[in-house]
Design a protein around this motif. Sequence first.
Motif, PDB file in Angstrom:
ATOM      1  N   GLY A  12       0.830  -1.215   0.000  1.00 42.49           N
ATOM      2  CA  GLY A  12       0.000   0.000   0.000  1.00 42.49           C
ATOM      3  C   GLY A  12       0.859   1.257   0.000  1.00 42.49           C
ATOM      4  N   GLY A  13       0.277   2.352  -0.510  1.00 42.62           N
ATOM      5  CA  GLY A  13       1.013   3.609  -0.643  1.00 42.62           C
ATOM      6  C   GLY A  13       1.627   4.096   0.657  1.00 42.62           C
ATOM      7  N   SER A  14       0.889   3.963   1.782  1.00 38.18           N
ATOM      8  CA  SER A  14       1.429   4.492   3.047  1.00 38.18           C
ATOM      9  C   SER A  14       2.689   3.724   3.451  1.00 38.18           C
ATOM     10  N   HIS A 119      -2.882   9.302   6.133  1.00 39.60           N
ATOM     11  CA  HIS A 119      -2.719   8.869   4.739  1.00 39.60           C
ATOM     12  C   HIS A 119      -4.015   8.827   3.947  1.00 39.60           C
ATOM     13  N   GLY A 120      -5.155   8.793   4.604  1.00 40.08           N
ATOM     14  CA  GLY A 120      -6.394   8.792   3.801  1.00 40.08           C
ATOM     15  C   GLY A 120      -7.496   8.023   4.469  1.00 40.08           C
ATOM     16  N   THR A 121      -7.518   6.713   4.231  1.00 38.99           N
ATOM     17  CA  THR A 121      -8.630   5.929   4.776  1.00 38.99           C
ATOM     18  C   THR A 121      -8.591   5.886   6.309  1.00 38.99           C
ATOM     19  N   VAL A 149      -1.229  14.014   3.749  1.00 42.29           N
ATOM     20  CA  VAL A 149      -0.586  13.885   2.433  1.00 42.29           C
ATOM     21  C   VAL A 149      -1.201  14.795   1.362  1.00 42.29           C
ATOM     22  N   ASN A 172       3.150  13.183  -0.804  1.00 42.48           N
ATOM     23  CA  ASN A 172       3.919  11.964  -1.075  1.00 42.48           C
ATOM     24  C   ASN A 172       4.972  12.268  -2.135  1.00 42.48           C
ATOM     25  N   ASN A 203      -5.144  -1.816  -4.970  1.00 47.06           N
ATOM     26  CA  ASN A 203      -5.409  -2.958  -4.079  1.00 47.06           C
ATOM     27  C   ASN A 203      -6.809  -3.537  -4.343  1.00 47.06           C
ATOM     28  N   THR A 278     -12.899   7.774  -3.652  1.00 44.55           N
ATOM     29  CA  THR A 278     -12.186   8.744  -2.823  1.00 44.55           C
ATOM     30  C   THR A 278     -10.702   8.397  -2.879  1.00 44.55           C
ATOM     31  N   GLU A 279      -9.860   9.418  -2.760  1.00 42.50           N
ATOM     32  CA  GLU A 279      -8.405   9.183  -2.830  1.00 42.50           C
ATOM     33  C   GLU A 279      -7.751  10.399  -2.175  1.00 42.50           C
ATOM     34  N   SER A 280      -7.025  10.187  -1.116  1.00 43.47           N
ATOM     35  CA  SER A 280      -6.437  11.336  -0.414  1.00 43.47           C
ATOM     36  C   SER A 280      -5.304  11.945  -1.217  1.00 43.47           C
ATOM     37  N   PHE A 281      -4.631  11.135  -2.010  1.00 36.04           N
ATOM     38  CA  PHE A 281      -3.487  11.609  -2.794  1.00 36.04           C
ATOM     39  C   PHE A 281      -3.443  10.890  -4.140  1.00 36.04           C
ATOM     40  N   GLY A 282      -3.352   9.548  -4.093  1.00 32.45           N
ATOM     41  CA  GLY A 282      -3.246   8.767  -5.331  1.00 32.45           C
ATOM     42  C   GLY A 282      -1.787   8.598  -5.727  1.00 32.45           C
ATOM     43  N   LEU A 283      -1.030   7.917  -4.866  1.00 38.65           N
ATOM     44  CA  LEU A 283       0.408   7.756  -5.127  1.00 38.65           C
ATOM     45  C   LEU A 283       0.674   7.159  -6.504  1.00 38.65           C
TER      46      LEU A 283
HETATM   47  O1  GMT Z   1      -6.705   2.336   2.120  1.00 43.32           O
HETATM   48  C1  GMT Z   1      -6.020   2.487   1.128  1.00 43.32           C
HETATM   49  O2  GMT Z   1      -6.423   2.761  -0.002  1.00 43.32           O
HETATM   50  C2  GMT Z   1      -4.568   2.288   1.300  1.00 43.32           C
HETATM   51  C3  GMT Z   1      -3.895   3.549   1.712  1.00 43.32           C
HETATM   52  C4  GMT Z   1      -2.460   3.153   1.947  1.00 43.32           C
HETATM   53  O3  GMT Z   1      -2.141   2.728   3.045  1.00 43.32           O
HETATM   54  O4  GMT Z   1      -1.688   3.246   0.998  1.00 43.32           O
HETATM   55  O5  GMT Z   1      -3.990   4.543   0.685  1.00 43.32           O
HETATM   56  C5  GMT Z   1      -4.028   5.876   1.109  1.00 43.32           C
HETATM   57  O6  GMT Z   1      -2.696   6.364   1.312  1.00 43.32           O
HETATM   58  C6  GMT Z   1      -1.909   6.534   0.121  1.00 43.32           C
HETATM   59  C7  GMT Z   1      -0.522   7.006   0.522  1.00 43.32           C
HETATM   60  O7  GMT Z   1      -0.568   8.257   1.160  1.00 43.32           O
HETATM   61  C8  GMT Z   1      -2.611   7.521  -0.812  1.00 43.32           C
HETATM   62  O8  GMT Z   1      -1.844   7.683  -1.995  1.00 43.32           O
HETATM   63  C9  GMT Z   1      -3.989   6.982  -1.177  1.00 43.32           C
HETATM   64  O9  GMT Z   1      -4.653   7.954  -1.944  1.00 43.32           O
HETATM   65  C10 GMT Z   1      -4.801   6.706   0.094  1.00 43.32           C
HETATM   66  N1  GMT Z   1      -6.031   6.005  -0.271  1.00 43.32           N
HETATM   67  C11 GMT Z   1      -7.224   6.572  -0.143  1.00 43.32           C
HETATM   68  O10 GMT Z   1      -7.405   7.694   0.294  1.00 43.32           O
HETATM   69  C12 GMT Z   1      -8.370   5.729  -0.585  1.00 43.32           C
END
Ligand code: GMT
Length: 384
Positions: A12-14, A119-121, A149, A172, A203, A278-283
């Motif tokens: 995962g991105g985080s 990180h988002g979720t 982020v 990021n 994912n 939804t996407e807080s960043f979209g790495l």
């Molecule tokens: O829950 C997820 O989608 C995974 C989470 C992660 O742990 O990578 O993604 C979130 O964090 C990323 C890294 O900062 C961001 O790029 C993603 O946008 C973010 N996902 C969401 O907001 C859905």
Amino acid sequence: MRIGITCYPTHGGSGVVATELGKHLAHWGHEVAFISYSTPLRLGDIPERVSFHEVEAVEYPLLKNYPYTLALASKMIAVARMKGLQLLHVHYAIPFAPAALMAKYAAPELDLKVVTTLHGTDITLVGNDPTFRPMTKWAIEQSDAVTAVSCSLRDQAREEFEIERQMDVVYNFIDPERHERPCPGCIAPRSSPDEVTLMHISNFRPVKRVEDVVRVLAHVRKRMPARLILVGDGPTACTALQVALSLGVADSVQFTGVVEEVEPVLQQADLLLLPSETESFGLVALEAMASGIPVIASDVGGIPEVVTHGEVGFLAPVGDVEKMGEHAVHLLSDRELYHRFSRAARQRAGSLFGYNKIVREYERIYAQVLELPMKETLPHLEGG
Ligand code: GMT
């Protein structure tokens, strides 16, 4: 500085961001200790000045649900003592920020500082569930520094949890060099030279709307030969296949499963699709841009802060697959426009989201919470 980092050790991105951050910090002369339940996937061979400390599970019949947060807090204290850690930087609020705060308050003699990165979720889906909400809010308020982020995520955290404290936005980052390496043999053959390749990497959770990715493929295929490469795996992979079968495009869809590194597969793509709910960043959008791949995405959350509409890709409302398909066709049928977008994407990724700039922002925040002059924290800049 001596820094403890905790993250989900997965693809995962985080986890990727936390691991790459630790590696760059160590390269710049800091001591970094990763504390997690398994070795972060992106760590590879453990570099100099980096250590990994495993949080072990305790099995006992009475413990129906293994209390990982307590085990993690105890391990944080043990590692802080062993390695002389000055701060704990946790990536993803739940349950890492409460664990780090427990460590801080349970061992006051260590004078540990806690930096939490949202990180988002952890804010939009998990942390705001009533099960965790009070702990998420408490952890955000009590951390010595909090980063988000994207501006969108920071504002959402503020609103959702009624938080007034300062929260810094630290985007990021990517390492541009990783995206410049040629990868001979990576290019899987297209069925015809004029076939375009759409790609989605995720994912495969419902929030990614993978079925929309397939619908965009179907739209594009009405106008030009196209294939779709789906990279990763997760709960909605089967849904994607079902939608592809029902739209008669299954022959043009390839599933790679989870891959070790995204950079080589990105070399096969003409466009990256990210139609998330939804996407807080979209790495992954940033990674595509760093490889010179334009992005078609939904206009939500932090995505517009990364993907500038009409410059490096196109954005459309969530679920508007017609619009996304039209954008894809427009970009793929105009060679000059495509190359302009591709160059702009690579340029934007490198200049605004390169690790050199972003890792330094984290260093500045660490220096602030530790009350160190910034000069002392930048050994890599001295003499160079
Ligand atoms: O829950 C997820 O989608 C995974 C989470 C992660 O742990 O990578 O993604 C979130 O964090 C990323 C890294 O900062 C961001 O790029 C993603 O946008 C973010 N996902 C969401 O907001 C859905």
